[in-house]
Motif scaffolding. Structure first.
Motif, PDB file in Angstrom:
ATOM      1  N   GLN A 284      -0.551  32.609 -31.132  1.00 58.32           N
ATOM      2  CA  GLN A 284      -1.730  33.371 -31.511  1.00 58.32           C
ATOM      3  C   GLN A 284      -2.754  32.488 -32.222  1.00 58.32           C
ATOM      4  O   GLN A 284      -3.928  32.766 -32.217  1.00 58.32           O
ATOM      5  N   VAL A 285      -2.278  31.457 -32.912  1.00 61.61           N
ATOM      6  CA  VAL A 285      -3.153  30.514 -33.590  1.00 61.61           C
ATOM      7  C   VAL A 285      -2.636  29.116 -33.313  1.00 61.61           C
ATOM      8  O   VAL A 285      -1.469  28.915 -33.051  1.00 61.61           O
ATOM      9  N   PRO A 286      -3.484  28.086 -33.354  1.00 59.01           N
ATOM     10  CA  PRO A 286      -3.049  26.735 -33.071  1.00 59.01           C
ATOM     11  C   PRO A 286      -2.032  26.243 -34.084  1.00 59.01           C
ATOM     12  O   PRO A 286      -2.106  26.553 -35.270  1.00 59.01           O
ATOM     13  N   SER A 287      -1.049  25.486 -33.630  1.00 59.67           N
ATOM     14  CA  SER A 287      -0.043  24.902 -34.506  1.00 59.67           C
ATOM     15  C   SER A 287      -0.499  23.520 -34.935  1.00 59.67           C
ATOM     16  O   SER A 287       0.081  22.497 -34.566  1.00 59.67           O
ATOM     17  N   ALA A 288      -1.574  23.464 -35.725  1.00 62.77           N
ATOM     18  CA  ALA A 288      -2.122  22.198 -36.174  1.00 62.77           C
ATOM     19  C   ALA A 288      -1.300  21.656 -37.325  1.00 62.77           C
ATOM     20  O   ALA A 288      -0.620  22.384 -38.032  1.00 62.77           O
ATOM     21  N   PRO A 289      -1.335  20.320 -37.559  1.00 60.77           N
ATOM     22  CA  PRO A 289      -0.621  19.745 -38.685  1.00 60.77           C
ATOM     23  C   PRO A 289      -1.110  20.360 -39.986  1.00 60.77           C
ATOM     24  O   PRO A 289      -2.281  20.691 -40.142  1.00 60.77           O
ATOM     25  N   SER A 290      -0.206  20.558 -40.935  1.00 63.07           N
ATOM     26  CA  SER A 290      -0.582  21.182 -42.189  1.00 63.07           C
ATOM     27  C   SER A 290       0.110  20.488 -43.343  1.00 63.07           C
ATOM     28  O   SER A 290       1.094  19.777 -43.161  1.00 63.07           O
ATOM     29  N   ASN A 291      -0.429  20.691 -44.525  1.00 60.04           N
ATOM     30  CA  ASN A 291       0.126  20.080 -45.717  1.00 60.04           C
ATOM     31  C   ASN A 291       0.440  21.174 -46.721  1.00 60.04           C
ATOM     32  O   ASN A 291      -0.411  21.586 -47.496  1.00 60.04           O
ATOM     33  N   VAL A 292       1.664  21.675 -46.701  1.00 55.67           N
ATOM     34  CA  VAL A 292       2.081  22.744 -47.609  1.00 55.67           C
ATOM     35  C   VAL A 292       3.244  22.302 -48.484  1.00 55.67           C
ATOM     36  O   VAL A 292       3.774  23.102 -49.257  1.00 55.67           O
ATOM     37  N   GLU A 293       3.643  21.060 -48.380  1.00 52.36           N
ATOM     38  CA  GLU A 293       4.808  20.576 -49.121  1.00 52.36           C
ATOM     39  C   GLU A 293       4.586  20.739 -50.623  1.00 52.36           C
ATOM     40  O   GLU A 293       3.545  20.376 -51.164  1.00 52.36           O
ATOM     41  N   GLY A 294       5.596  21.322 -51.277  1.00 51.72           N
ATOM     42  CA  GLY A 294       5.530  21.517 -52.716  1.00 51.72           C
ATOM     43  C   GLY A 294       4.822  22.778 -53.155  1.00 51.72           C
ATOM     44  O   GLY A 294       4.846  23.120 -54.339  1.00 51.72           O
ATOM     45  N   LYS A 295       4.184  23.485 -52.226  1.00 54.49           N
ATOM     46  CA  LYS A 295       3.462  24.704 -52.587  1.00 54.49           C
ATOM     47  C   LYS A 295       4.399  25.915 -52.589  1.00 54.49           C
ATOM     48  O   LYS A 295       5.470  25.900 -51.984  1.00 54.49           O
ATOM     49  N   THR A 296       3.969  26.959 -53.292  1.00 54.92           N
ATOM     50  CA  THR A 296       4.720  28.215 -53.334  1.00 54.92           C
ATOM     51  C   THR A 296       3.850  29.327 -52.771  1.00 54.92           C
ATOM     52  O   THR A 296       2.696  29.480 -53.176  1.00 54.92           O
ATOM     53  N   PHE A 297       4.394  30.083 -51.839  1.00 59.52           N
ATOM     54  CA  PHE A 297       3.681  31.187 -51.214  1.00 59.52           C
ATOM     55  C   PHE A 297       4.420  32.499 -51.472  1.00 59.52           C
ATOM     56  O   PHE A 297       5.650  32.546 -51.444  1.00 59.52           O
ATOM     57  N   THR A 298       3.653  33.547 -51.719  1.00 60.48           N
ATOM     58  CA  THR A 298       4.225  34.879 -51.920  1.00 60.48           C
ATOM     59  C   THR A 298       4.176  35.632 -50.593  1.00 60.48           C
ATOM     60  O   THR A 298       3.115  35.754 -49.981  1.00 60.48           O
TER      61      THR A 298
ATOM     62  N   VAL B 261      12.245  28.248 -42.412  1.00 61.08           N
ATOM     63  CA  VAL B 261      10.973  27.578 -42.143  1.00 61.08           C
ATOM     64  C   VAL B 261      10.460  26.906 -43.417  1.00 61.08           C
ATOM     65  O   VAL B 261      10.002  25.757 -43.394  1.00 61.08           O
ATOM     66  N   ALA B 262      10.537  27.624 -44.528  1.00 60.05           N
ATOM     67  CA  ALA B 262      10.069  27.069 -45.797  1.00 60.05           C
ATOM     68  C   ALA B 262      10.845  25.813 -46.163  1.00 60.05           C
ATOM     69  O   ALA B 262      10.266  24.805 -46.606  1.00 60.05           O
ATOM     70  N   LYS B 263      12.145  25.848 -45.965  1.00 61.23           N
ATOM     71  CA  LYS B 263      12.975  24.680 -46.287  1.00 61.23           C
ATOM     72  C   LYS B 263      12.624  23.493 -45.410  1.00 61.23           C
ATOM     73  O   LYS B 263      12.499  22.357 -45.892  1.00 61.23           O
ATOM     74  N   SER B 264      12.425  23.746 -44.111  1.00 53.69           N
ATOM     75  CA  SER B 264      12.131  22.635 -43.193  1.00 53.69           C
ATOM     76  C   SER B 264      10.741  22.053 -43.413  1.00 53.69           C
ATOM     77  O   SER B 264      10.516  20.870 -43.169  1.00 53.69           O
ATOM     78  N   GLN B 265       9.803  22.872 -43.918  1.00 55.94           N
ATOM     79  CA  GLN B 265       8.430  22.409 -44.103  1.00 55.94           C
ATOM     80  C   GLN B 265       8.122  22.026 -45.556  1.00 55.94           C
ATOM     81  O   GLN B 265       6.996  21.652 -45.869  1.00 55.94           O
ATOM     82  N   GLY B 266       9.122  22.150 -46.440  1.00 54.51           N
ATOM     83  CA  GLY B 266       8.968  21.655 -47.796  1.00 54.51           C
ATOM     84  C   GLY B 266       8.200  22.541 -48.751  1.00 54.51           C
ATOM     85  O   GLY B 266       7.724  22.074 -49.784  1.00 54.51           O
ATOM     86  N   PHE B 267       8.059  23.836 -48.438  1.00 55.27           N
ATOM     87  CA  PHE B 267       7.414  24.735 -49.399  1.00 55.27           C
ATOM     88  C   PHE B 267       8.425  25.804 -49.829  1.00 55.27           C
ATOM     89  O   PHE B 267       9.517  25.912 -49.272  1.00 55.27           O
TER      90      PHE B 267
END
Length: 468
Positions: free
Chosen positions: A11-25, A55-61
Motif C-alpha cells: 500500500q505504501v513504498p518500503s523505502a529505507p527508514s531510520n527508526v532504530e532506538g525509537k519507541t512507538f505507541t 518486526v520491532a525487534k528486527s528493525q531495532g525499535f
C-alpha cells in the motif's frame, strides 16, 4: 497448510527508514483472539502482537502497546495518542482515504456460526426474519450488511467477539458473522458455537498509520514483515495460533481454578479502580466545596459560574467526557494525555458537579437563623459560614457524600471504554480468552460488592466519629 497473505501489492513504498532506538505507541483491540487477547498470565498475545514485536525487534525499535478496543484505537490514532494501529484491520478503499496501510500481513474471510445445539439454521436462507450479530466496523459486519436485504435478516453490531458469541448462545441472535480465524479459535476453545457456512472471500489485514505521517515506521514495518516471511518466523507465528486446534480446556476447568488463575489480573484491576476512585473523589470534594460555596454566594457572577459548571458536567454523559479528555483534548492542546490523567479528569469533574449540589443543598438546609445569629454576635460572613453553618451542613451532607463515593467507584468501570485497566476491563480480558463470561462477571461483581461494602462501612465509621 499455509495461512497468511497471497502476496498482494504494498500500500505504501518500503523505502529505507531510520527508526532504530525509537519507541512507538501502538493501539490495538482488546478482545479479538487469536489476533490479540490475554493469556492466563495476563500477557497480551496473539498474531498481531507477535508480528509487531518481532518486526520491532528486527528493525531495532521498541513498541508500547495500548489495548483500547478497535473503535477506540482508531480514535486514538486520529488524536495522535498512538503512532499506529494493528488490530486485524481490513484494508478498504474508504479507510485508505484516512490511513496509510502496510503490505498485507494476513488474508482473511468471513464465516457464519450458530449455537452448537442449533439444528435449524444451516445457511443464509434460514435467517429470514431473524437477528444476527457481527463486530462493529469489521469485515464480518460489512459482509452481513451486504446480504441482509437479500436474505431478510437484521444485523446487530457489537464491540466484542465474546459478547457476540454470548448473544448467540443466549438465543438473542440467531447467528454471528466473524472472521474465520477468530471463529475457528473460539470454537476450539469451546465457545459454544459451530460454523455452518464455508469461508467467504475476504480482504487483507494491514498495519495502519495516519495518512502522510510516520512514513519511517511504515517503511520499517514493511521491511521487517518481509524479513519475517523470508526467515520463516512469520509462518511460525501463524502456525502457533492457527495450524492446529488449541487446548480446549485447562487441566482444571472448575470455578475454583478460574478464580485462582484470574485473581492476579483482577486484583491489579481492582487496585487501579480503588486508586483512581480515591484520587478522583479527593479532587471532586475540593472542586465541589469551591463551586458549592459559589452556588450560595450573593454574587450573581459567582452563582452563574457554578451553575454553568454543574450544567456542563451533570448534563453530559460520563462516556462522552471520557472520550473528550482522552481523544479530543490532545487534538486541542497538541499533546498526548496520559490515560490516568484523562480518567481522573473525567471522574473528578463529573463527580464534582454532583458534590456541588450536595454542598449547596446542605448549606441551604441549615436554618437561616443560625447565620443571622452568628452575624448579630459580630462574626463576619466568612467566619460565620466556617464556624457555624458549614459544620452543621456537613452533618447533613455526609450520607449523600458517602453515596456519591459509591457511585464514583461504580462509574469508574466506564473508563474501560478508553482502555483504562480497571476491574471490569481486566474481567473482559479474561473472558475474551476463556469465553466463561457469566462466571467471570460473577467474580467481578462479587469484588465490586466487597469493596463497596468496605468503603461504606469505613465511611460510616468516619461519619459517626466526626459527627457525634
Amino acid at each position: 497448510m499455509f495461512f497468511g497473505v497471497s502476496g498482494a501489492s504494498a500500500q505504501v513504498p518500503s523505502a529505507p527508514s531510520n527508526v532504530e532506538g525509537k519507541t512507538f505507541t501502538i493501539g490495538t483491540d482488546t478482545t479479538f483472539a487469536p489476533f490479540e487477547f490475554r493469556d492466563s498470565s495476563g500477557e497480551l498475545v496473539g498474531i498481531d502482537m507477535d508480528i509487531i514485536r518481532a518486526v520491532a525487534k528486527s528493525q531495532g525499535f521498541t513498541v508500547q502497546i495500548k489495548s483500547l478496543g478497535f473503535a477506540a484505537a482508531l480514535q486514538a490514532l486520529s488524536s495522535k495518542q498512538v503512532d499506529g494501529v494493528i488490530a486485524a484491520m481490513s484494508i478498504t478503499d474508504e479507510r485508505k482515504k484516512v490511513y496509510d496501510f502496510s503490505d498485507p500481513y494476513f488474508d482473511s474471510g468471513v464465516q457464519m456460526a450458530v449455537a452448537k445445539d442449533n439444528t435449524d439454521i444451516k445457511g443464509y436462507a434460514d435467517l429470514k426474519g431473524k437477528t444476527v450479530t457481527a463486530k462493529t466496523g469489521s469485515e464480518g459486519e460489512s459482509f452481513a450488511q451486504s446480504i441482509a436485504g437479500r436474505y431478510g435478516f437484521t444485523v446487530k453490531p457489537l464491540d466484542q467477539s465474546a459478547t457476540m458469541y454470548e448473544l448467540v448462545k443466549s438465543g438473542n441472535a440467531a447467528a454471528v458473522f466473524d472472521d474465520y480465524p477468530v471463529l475457528a479459535y473460539g470454537v476450539s476453545q469451546n465457545n459454544g458455537l459451530k460454523t455452518v457456512t464455508k469461508k467467504e472471500a475476504g480482504g487483507s489485514y494491514g498495519f495502519a498509520v495516519n495518512k502522510g505521517q510516520n512514513a519511517e515506521l511504515m517503511a520499517a514495518f514493511n521491511t521487517g514483515l518481509a524479513e519475517l516471511k523470508d526467515n520463516g518466523q512469520y509462518q511460525a507465528i501463524l502456525d502457533k495460533y492457527l495450524k492446529s486446534p488449541q487446548d480446549t480446556v485447562s487441566a482444571d476447568s472448575s470455578f475454583w481454578a478460574l478464580l485462582v488463575s484470574s485473581m492476579p489480573a483482577l486484583l491489579k484491576g481492582l487496585q487501579n479502580t480503588v486508586v483512581v476512585t480515591l484520587i478522583s473523589f479527593a479532587f471532586a470534594m475540593l472542586l465541589g466545596l469551591f463551586f458549592g460555596f459559589l452556588k450560595v454566594s450573593h454574587n450573581i457572577v459567582s452563582r452563574g459560574v457554578a451553575t454553568t459548571f454543574v450544567n456542563i458536567f451533570r448534563g453530559t454523559p460520563l462516556l462522552v467526557q471520557a472520550f473528550f479528555f482522552y481523544f479530543g483534548l490532545p487534538q486541542i492542546i497538541g499533546q498526548p494525555v496520559n490515560i490516568w490523567v484523562a480518567g481522573v479528569l473525567t471522574l473528578s469533574l463529573n463527580s464534582a458537579a454532583y458534590v456541588t449540589e450536595i454542598v449547596r443543598g446542605g448549606i441551604q438546609s441549615v436554618d437561616p437563623g443560625q447565620l443571622e445569629a452568628s452575624r448579630s454576635l459580630g462574626l463576619g460572613y466568612g467566619t460565620s459560614m466556617r464556624r457555624v453553618v458549614v459544620p452543621q451542613a456537613f452533618k447533613i451532607m455526609t450520607p449523600a457524600l458517602i453515596n456519591q463515593l459509591v457511585i464514583l467507584l461504580k462509574d469508574s468501570s466506564l473508563l474501560l471504554a478508553i482502555g483504562f485497566a480497571e476491574l471490569l476491563y481486566q474481567g473482559q480480558q479474561i473472558y475474551s480468552n476463556n469465553f466463561r463470561i457469566s462466571e467471570t462477571l460473577l467474580i467481578v461483581a462479587a469484588m465490586y460488592f466487597i469493596v463497596i461494602m468496605i468503603l461504606t462501612k469505613l465511611s460510616n465509621i468516619v461519619d459517626k466519629r466526626f459527627n457525634k
